[in-house]
Design a protein around this motif. Sequence first.
Motif, PDB file in Angstrom:
ATOM      1  N   LEU A 248      -1.180  -6.071   3.428  1.00 20.53           N
ATOM      2  CA  LEU A 248      -1.573  -5.002   4.341  1.00 20.53           C
ATOM      3  C   LEU A 248      -1.238  -5.347   5.786  1.00 20.53           C
ATOM      4  O   LEU A 248      -1.048  -4.449   6.614  1.00 20.53           O
TER       5      LEU A 248
ATOM      6  N   ALA B 189       0.822  -1.218   0.000  1.00 20.29           N
ATOM      7  CA  ALA B 189       0.000   0.000   0.000  1.00 20.29           C
ATOM      8  C   ALA B 189       0.852   1.262   0.000  1.00 20.29           C
ATOM      9  O   ALA B 189       0.472   2.268  -0.603  1.00 20.29           O
TER      10      ALA B 189
ATOM     11  N   ALA C 205      -9.259   0.706   7.821  1.00 20.13           N
ATOM     12  CA  ALA C 205      -8.543  -0.272   6.998  1.00 20.13           C
ATOM     13  C   ALA C 205      -7.912  -1.345   7.883  1.00 20.13           C
ATOM     14  O   ALA C 205      -8.016  -2.545   7.587  1.00 20.13           O
ATOM     15  N   ALA C 206      -7.276  -0.943   8.954  1.00 20.82           N
ATOM     16  CA  ALA C 206      -6.643  -1.909   9.856  1.00 20.82           C
ATOM     17  C   ALA C 206      -7.684  -2.853  10.442  1.00 20.82           C
ATOM     18  O   ALA C 206      -7.453  -4.067  10.540  1.00 20.82           O
TER      19      ALA C 206
ATOM     20  N   LEU D 264      -8.606   2.491   0.519  1.00 22.60           N
ATOM     21  CA  LEU D 264      -8.162   1.233   1.123  1.00 22.60           C
ATOM     22  C   LEU D 264      -9.312   0.533   1.832  1.00 22.60           C
ATOM     23  O   LEU D 264      -9.476  -0.683   1.718  1.00 22.60           O
ATOM     24  N   ASP D 265     -10.083   1.295   2.554  1.00 22.63           N
ATOM     25  CA  ASP D 265     -11.214   0.713   3.283  1.00 22.63           C
ATOM     26  C   ASP D 265     -12.182   0.039   2.310  1.00 22.63           C
ATOM     27  O   ASP D 265     -12.562  -1.114   2.496  1.00 22.63           O
TER      28      ASP D 265
ATOM     29  N   ASP E 248      -7.104   6.521   2.550  1.00 23.95           N
ATOM     30  CA  ASP E 248      -7.698   5.636   3.554  1.00 23.95           C
ATOM     31  C   ASP E 248      -9.075   5.143   3.117  1.00 23.95           C
ATOM     32  O   ASP E 248      -9.407   3.972   3.307  1.00 23.95           O
TER      33      ASP E 248
ATOM     34  N   LEU F 215      -1.633   1.911   8.407  1.00 20.22           N
ATOM     35  CA  LEU F 215      -2.992   2.031   7.870  1.00 20.22           C
ATOM     36  C   LEU F 215      -3.877   2.870   8.787  1.00 20.22           C
ATOM     37  O   LEU F 215      -3.611   2.980   9.987  1.00 20.22           O
TER      38      LEU F 215
END
Lengths: 192, 192
Positions: A107, A23, A118-119, A53-54, A50, A114
Amino acid sequence: MIKGDTKTAILDAAQELIQRSGANAMSYQHISEAIGIRKASIHHHFPTKDALLDALIRRYAAYFLGLVDSIVESKKDPASKLRAYAGLFEATLSEGKQDKACLCGMLGAELSTLGGPAAAGVRRFYRENEARLVRVLEEGKAQGQFHYKGDAKLVAAMIFSLLEGGVLVARAEGGHQRLHAMAEQTLKLLQR
Amino acid sequence: MIKGDTKTAILDAAQELIQRSGANAMSYQHISEAIGIRKASIHHHFPTKDALLDALIRRYAAYFLGLVDSIVESKKDPASKLRAYAGLFEATLSEGKQDKACLCGMLGAELSTLGGPAAAGVRRFYRENEARLVRVLEEGKAQGQFHYKGDAKLVAAMIFSLLEGGVLVARAEGGHQRLHAMAEQTLKLLQR
DNA sequence: GTCTATAGCGCGATAGAC
DNA sequence: GTCTATCGCGCTATAGAC
């Protein structure tokens, strides 16, 4: 753009870039060049990285876990289900010209960089994969096909880590054939 | 700076940053802030980032494989050797306040973004770890402590991937206790 | 919904004084 | 060996025209 849906094309390009390089090495500029659209247009669909990514993790998890569910709920025997499950990771590795890893495996390495959503999505992906593996392992034990001692949750965690790690290591040497051989070897250990 | 050797302090800071966040999230600026030296001074010791990574991987591999060798060559029984080997990964995860992963596990995810020498170093690290695991596995089989079927090389690859992947997954959930439990579960499978 | 243009910052890297 | 200063670039993100 060839694709009808720009949003989908953006997600496709972002996913491929992350699966190859991570990423932090993926940028709006790279996506822009991949699909022939300007950076500003990407921001129109996904205001921040973000957010992109989410959305990407959600789509990936839904797709991947859907494949897993169709394996888990199939009429195969447990060993064949595990083979098919490992096959998902092998397929990721061998599709396209360069080796791609599991999106959430990549990831996971970059987890601390992140955003919160996302995390959380990556953690959820791990948990849900392991939960499905537990079902297959318990089914296999009940049917007398698997013979592990101890907690099925730990065996599931072991197999999941093995595949996620295996994909990353196999990119360095051996590729999908090697991952396949490792998965078969793991099955041998479970079947005694 | 507290440390006498600036070069060592730079490598220490870079290693910690990469083990937490990856090579692409690590910068000369971050190292500079960590050890209280200017960016230009870091370039004096390591002209390019690739040179820094190359030196770092060499140091890490020499140190880590040294620990592995002292385990492999010890008088422990093979199962205890495997426990001690897994303990190296568990220790990485639990040292310091935030979870750190294996340096070369992190770099494996970012392999395609590394320069040639650094990528070669990561590959070598993988190969040399697996070679040492093969020795322990064959020793354990010869002594009747391990009962796996199939090629020791594949079992070694399996265990190494499991630990590298396990570290990354355990950072998301469970930490070093979970990695420890997974390693014990793996031993159970090997001992029948 | 896509574009041009740009702000503002962090990056790797270099020149040259001390 | 360390510093200040700076270059040129790529990054995320925004403003505003079409």
